[in-house]
Enzyme design. Sequence first.
Site, PDB file in Angstrom:
ATOM      1  N   GLY A 202       0.948  -1.513   0.180  1.00 36.92           N
ATOM      2  CA  GLY A 202      -0.256   0.215  -0.013  1.00 36.92           C
ATOM      3  C   GLY A 202       0.769   0.928  -0.068  1.00 36.92           C
ATOM      4  N   ASP A 203       1.813   1.171   0.718  1.00 39.11           N
ATOM      5  CA  ASP A 203       2.731   2.374   0.244  1.00 39.11           C
ATOM      6  C   ASP A 203       3.794   2.504  -0.972  1.00 39.11           C
ATOM      7  OD1 ASP A 203       2.552   3.597   3.666  1.00 39.11           O
ATOM      8  OD2 ASP A 203       3.788   1.698   4.152  1.00 39.11           O
TER       9      ASP A 203
END
Length: 618
Positions: A202-203
């Site tokens: 996600g990052d």
Amino acid sequence: MAMFKHSRSLLATRRQLCRSISINQDADDLPLSGVRVLELGQLIAGPFAGQLLGQYGAEVIKVEAPKVGDPLRVWRELDVDGTSPWFRSIARNKRSVAIDLRKPEGRELVKRLAIKSDVVIENFKPGTLEKWGLGPEALHPYNPSLIFTRVSGYGQTGPWAPRPGYASVCEAESGFRYINGFPDPETGGLSGPPVRPNISLGDSVAGLHAAFGTVLALLARREKRKQGQNKGMTVDVSILESMLNLMEGVVPEYDRKGKIRGPSGSSVTGIVPTNAYPCLPDVESPTVPSYIVIGANGDSIYNRLMQVVERPDLTGPAYQQNHHRVERQEVIEKAISAWTTRHTAEEVIKAMTAAGVPVGRVVTVKDIVESEQMHARGAIKDVWVDGNGSGKAGWNLKMTGTFPVLEGCDSQPKWAGPELGHHTEEVMTDELGLSPEEKYCIVYCDCFQDVNPQGYHRQHTAVSPTFSAVNPDAKKRGLPIEGSPIPTFEQSFILLPEYGKLSEAQEQLFQIISKTGSHYSTKVSGMAVTDPHAVLLVKCSTGLEALVQYLHGIIRGAPVMIIIQLHIPASVIISVFILISLGGYLAFISPGSENKNELEKDRVAMPVEFKIPRAIFS
């Protein structure tokens, strides 16, 4: 003093010359050359966006907390110097500046840097920059074209905006985690907990969106300037929405068909065949399972695959198109696995490649680093780490290149992630134009902080006025530091020992004073004779003691600064103010605890915050 300034000037010139050679080499060939990015983020999402922008020519100044820096510096594996190789990679091509954003003086410095930047990247919790006076509304009056790229869990608006949002949580909230795992045969939902990719996906995905959004904002700004407008914008990146952007047709399928896509193990729902299939173990590693991935979802490719696995009976009209094969997925998967389990991965790859069937081996990072394809493409780079003057021996560090590959653009990183604060002096001098005295005042005094064993925060600003003190209206009006009077630091200070020895705080003060070019002494006699303007720093707990110390300094010709503790009786404070009216100076020690017994054990109250009047430096 003059010799000290001269040598430091030569050092700065030499460093700048070396930096100019390394940065400007082929810089004009990079698409983001001339763009300055101020990176206020930490960990992954914001810094990954900074990495991408920096690789394509942007100048990235990374702001880190003094002493500790970006937490990623010590995440996962640590190198011989105690720094994470991962940090060396994600902080490539960046200049590290150590500034304490929790202090007003640090925030003023960041404001000045932002005023001279094109882009600010941050991934703090929404509202943090506004609380610090560094949000768009605070900075756009000074730099109307500034682009704010803001990465957060849920975006800057909406009911969830204030929530802390790490990538793992946002992956779950986006629906991504639900479709990753093995399905329950009866319900089609998850059978056990979802399976997480062993990376912070996600990052990284949010970082990609942030870099993409930043480039779009730069293009939009360029078009606005053609129309005579000088206006920036905010790029609002949500980790949740970035992951949602990867979810293909999940939403429209649910809307039109009421279909809730579930997990599918090692395959993918609705596309057949594409899966991971077991092979015979390698001779070199007979106990290690071996898998290959085959993607034969194209109609003609599927027919060729069935010829290779010796199952031509699974071709024809009943298997011709994908939706036909989806209905017969179990039969097809078993046929492929039956063939692959009789061959090694190398044999499978050779046969499939000859037939034009997409195939790949499930490999480790060791295989990637040794891959002929990676080497041919220059996908793995060797970057020299020299310790940045830390005294450690240098070494080459392998890291992935920056993609995509742009024709004519050099993708070789210019340098690995630097030591914490390695470029602080360079940026303070070259970009902000601070004098050595002003620079040391800020960097070594106003933005210096540590924590004592009792857990109190100790702030040392003893020998330098804050900029709000130098220019009292600056902070109130939100002005940058530019134009503020510059204090002189060729000042003498006298610190009296407590109980016949120097306290820890006094020792630290001496170190700070010496870095400002000032003089100090632990005795009143002698110093006052050689410097009649010396300032005597004393701490008093009674009005009588304050009076005695004041008279003692006056006799010796030294102006006295009375340091009082705020928890003592008002009568003492009144006495001190009377002394000030006679020509003394005032500073405060703010106790960090109401427990007087605790304060008595440690005579130097924590936290300590000294505020020196401007008059001392005039």
